[in-house]
Design a protein around this motif. Structure first.
Motif, PDB file in Angstrom:
ATOM      1  N   GLY A 141       0.801  -1.218   0.000  1.00  0.00           N
ATOM      2  CA  GLY A 141       0.000   0.000   0.000  1.00  0.00           C
ATOM      3  C   GLY A 141       0.830   1.262   0.000  1.00  0.00           C
ATOM      4  O   GLY A 141       0.291   2.362   0.179  1.00  0.00           O
ATOM      5  N   LEU A 142       2.139   1.136  -0.208  1.00  0.00           N
ATOM      6  CA  LEU A 142       3.043   2.287  -0.250  1.00  0.00           C
ATOM      7  C   LEU A 142       3.537   2.502  -1.680  1.00  0.00           C
ATOM      8  O   LEU A 142       3.647   1.545  -2.458  1.00  0.00           O
ATOM      9  N   LEU A 143       3.846   3.740  -2.021  1.00  0.00           N
ATOM     10  CA  LEU A 143       4.324   4.080  -3.356  1.00  0.00           C
ATOM     11  C   LEU A 143       5.802   4.443  -3.329  1.00  0.00           C
ATOM     12  O   LEU A 143       6.278   5.061  -2.377  1.00  0.00           O
ATOM     13  N   ASP A 144       6.506   4.072  -4.405  1.00  0.00           N
ATOM     14  CA  ASP A 144       7.881   4.521  -4.553  1.00  0.00           C
ATOM     15  C   ASP A 144       7.906   5.855  -5.305  1.00  0.00           C
ATOM     16  O   ASP A 144       6.854   6.416  -5.638  1.00  0.00           O
ATOM     17  N   PHE A 161      -3.348  -0.884   7.538  1.00  0.00           N
ATOM     18  CA  PHE A 161      -4.387  -1.102   6.544  1.00  0.00           C
ATOM     19  C   PHE A 161      -4.275  -0.104   5.393  1.00  0.00           C
ATOM     20  O   PHE A 161      -4.495  -0.438   4.244  1.00  0.00           O
ATOM     21  N   SER A 162      -3.975   1.140   5.721  1.00  0.00           N
ATOM     22  CA  SER A 162      -3.967   2.183   4.706  1.00  0.00           C
ATOM     23  C   SER A 162      -3.062   3.316   5.167  1.00  0.00           C
ATOM     24  O   SER A 162      -3.122   3.717   6.333  1.00  0.00           O
ATOM     25  N   SER A 192       2.713   7.611   5.919  1.00  0.00           N
ATOM     26  CA  SER A 192       3.480   6.816   4.961  1.00  0.00           C
ATOM     27  C   SER A 192       4.959   6.774   5.313  1.00  0.00           C
ATOM     28  O   SER A 192       5.625   5.746   5.141  1.00  0.00           O
ATOM     29  N   ALA A 193       5.493   7.903   5.792  1.00  0.00           N
ATOM     30  CA  ALA A 193       6.920   7.958   6.104  1.00  0.00           C
ATOM     31  C   ALA A 193       7.279   6.958   7.197  1.00  0.00           C
ATOM     32  O   ALA A 193       8.302   6.254   7.111  1.00  0.00           O
ATOM     33  N   ASP A 194       6.446   6.858   8.241  1.00  0.00           N
ATOM     34  CA  ASP A 194       6.746   5.918   9.318  1.00  0.00           C
ATOM     35  C   ASP A 194       6.584   4.482   8.837  1.00  0.00           C
ATOM     36  O   ASP A 194       7.360   3.599   9.229  1.00  0.00           O
ATOM     37  N   ALA A 195       5.581   4.228   7.991  1.00  0.00           N
ATOM     38  CA  ALA A 195       5.406   2.875   7.456  1.00  0.00           C
ATOM     39  C   ALA A 195       6.622   2.468   6.625  1.00  0.00           C
ATOM     40  O   ALA A 195       7.095   1.331   6.717  1.00  0.00           O
ATOM     41  N   PRO A 238      10.984   6.273  -0.886  1.00  0.00           N
ATOM     42  CA  PRO A 238       9.539   6.534  -0.884  1.00  0.00           C
ATOM     43  C   PRO A 238       9.184   7.681  -1.809  1.00  0.00           C
ATOM     44  O   PRO A 238      10.028   8.490  -2.202  1.00  0.00           O
ATOM     45  N   ALA A 239       7.899   7.752  -2.151  1.00  0.00           N
ATOM     46  CA  ALA A 239       7.407   8.872  -2.945  1.00  0.00           C
ATOM     47  C   ALA A 239       7.627  10.162  -2.176  1.00  0.00           C
ATOM     48  O   ALA A 239       7.488  10.203  -0.947  1.00  0.00           O
TER      49      ALA A 239
END
Length: 471
Positions: free
Chosen positions: A252-255, A425-426, A432-435, A460-461
């Protein structure tokens, strides 16, 4: 050690056998009713996925969900939550998590071994003549070709030629000591007090080991999960080529290029190591498929590409827990096991709550969050519904006076961890940074899997201007 991918092994086996793809898949299905081979549904490459209609009925749902896509944290959580509600209640004859936790014997290679009360007796039992004899007479399926050798030409659903890192005697000692620690922890709910070397809890027992000259060290570990499942390719005149197995995972994460990042599902646990000269005892604590939350012997087959700390395929998180840190650590392990096993037993959960109350990674993350106030693991899928139920269980135990005053700090730390532990989950915006941080922090430092090597290089993006302002 020569390695080969599962996709290549299937192709080479297909060519060697002279079978069509459909015929080879039919052979793969021959023994899929046996639970040992159930992970095949999950780990087969996409173009080898088995059609739901040809699978045993109880596996058709999983195959339909996975046939075209990959597993994700949302899928994992939804799956276990639905299964907990849709499955019929656990059969009355199966032992509950609490009963497994407080049992005073283990089953070792078909023999029941009673728990001793002294270390010397434990060593004598594990070193008895019957243990090596049984091991030689009944080799494990993961270490021999076994009954599945006929499935395809050269392809074996076992790791032929690999050995365990410890002897049968040492592995038996690991299993016995693991259940000793479980039984000591279960003293909080058992009328008959169990004592080992004069100690009635795990923290005191580790202090006793230290007083006897043993070195005691615990570490949080992460590696690639294979569900204990192995495979290799054995061709005439060649050494066995081992097949690394893993379960791909959507994150669920973007590069930076806007592509969704894929990873591999990890196995995590608290590793406990006790050593004194040539003596070495190795255990792990986690929420497992064995039916309880607690200790187990660290007795996995040595797979250098997956679970060998000497090759870097095991990632250790943070500094080891030693000396004065051990009592608090053992207190939390006991507290979490108490709450989880009681909830699993009274709610009649399958597999001792595995999935519903989190997977191995969730229990390890709860332990780290409670001890350190942070978490370095991904993905976390313990849903809010079950967190609330676990919090209610904590309140019920405290209200009933079932907690000693000495356990209250661990109880409060566990409660905070349930509330503050991330949920994967999302992710969008600042989460996002911590994930991303947790994903990369839990990856093996070395791995033959190209996906893991790629993840170490990915970025990461970039954050939006609004997200940067929020930081």
């Amino acid at each position: 050690m020569p390695l080969v991918s599962l996709d290549e092994a299937l192709e080479r086996s297909l060519l060697s056998s002279g079978l069509s793809r459909e015929q080879l898949i039919t052979r793969l299905l021959a023994d899929l009713g046996n639970p040992v081979l159930h992970p095949l549904v999950w780990v087969l490459p996409r173009r080898w996925r088995l059609a739901p209609a040809v699978l045993p009925p109880r596996l058709q749902g999983l195959s339909a969900l996975l046939q075209q896509g990959l597993i994700s944290p949302v899928f994992l959580a939804a799956l276990v939550d639905d299964l907990a509600h849709l499955w019929p209640p656990r059969e009355g004859g199966a032992p509950t998590a609490v009963q497994l936790w407080q049992r005073q014997a283990i089953d070792w290679l078909g023999v029941t071994l009673e728990l001793p009360s002294r270390l010397s007796d434990l060593q004598a039992v594990s070193g008895g003549a019957s243990v090596p004899a049984l091991t030689a007479a009944a080799p494990t399926a993961t270490n021999t070709p076994g009954r599945w050798a006929h499935l395809s030409q050269g392809l074996r659903w076992s790791n032929v030629g690999l050995a365990y890192s410890q002897s049968p005697t040492q592995r038996c000692a690991n299993a016995l000591l693991a259940q000793v620690l479980n039984r000591l922890a279960a003293n909080v709910i058992t009328r008959d007090l169990f004592v080992f070397e004069g100690c009635s809890d795990g923290g005191s027992l580790l202090a006793w080991f230290a007083d006897q000259g043993w070195t005691v060290r615990a570490r949080l570990r992460s590696s690639i999960a294979s569900f204990g499942f192995g495979a290799c390719l054995v061709e005439p005149g060649d050494v066995p080529r081992q097949i690394p197995l893993a379960l791909p995972l959507r994150t669920g994460l973007l590069d930076r290029d806007g592509n969704e990042v894929l990873s591999l599902l990890p196995h995590t646990a608290l590793e406990l190591e006790l050593s004194c000269g040539p003596e070495l005892l190795r255990l792990q604590w986690y929420q497992g498929t064995g039916g309880l939350c607690g200790w187990d012997g660290l007795n996995d087959l040595r797979r250098p590409w997956q679970n060998d700390h000497q090759t870097g395929t095991v990632r250790y998180l943070g500094e080891p827990f030693e000396d004065a840190q051990l009592p608090a650590l053992m207190g939390l392990c006991q507290l979490i096991a108490h709450v989880h096993n009681l909830e699993a037993s009274e709610s009649h959960l399958r597999l001792g709550g595995y999935g519903s109350l989190g997977f191995c990674i969730d229990s390890t993350a709860l332990l780290q969050q409670a001890l350190c106030g942070r978490c370095d693991l991904f993905p976390l899928v313990l849903p809010g519904l079950w967190r609330e139920r676990l919090l209610r269980r904590c309140s019920a135990l405290e209200g009933a006076g079932a907690m000693n005053a000495s356990a209250l700090p661990a109880l409060e730390a566990y409660r905070r961890a349930l509330v503050t532990l991330p949920l994967d989950f999302s992710h969008h915006g600042t989460s996002s940074a911590d994930a991303w941080r947790r994903l990369q922090a839990s990856l093996p430092l070395c791995s033959p899997f190209a996906l893991i090597q790629q993840l170490h290089r990915l970025q990461p993006a970039p954050a939006s201007s609004q997200e940067r302002a929020q930081r």
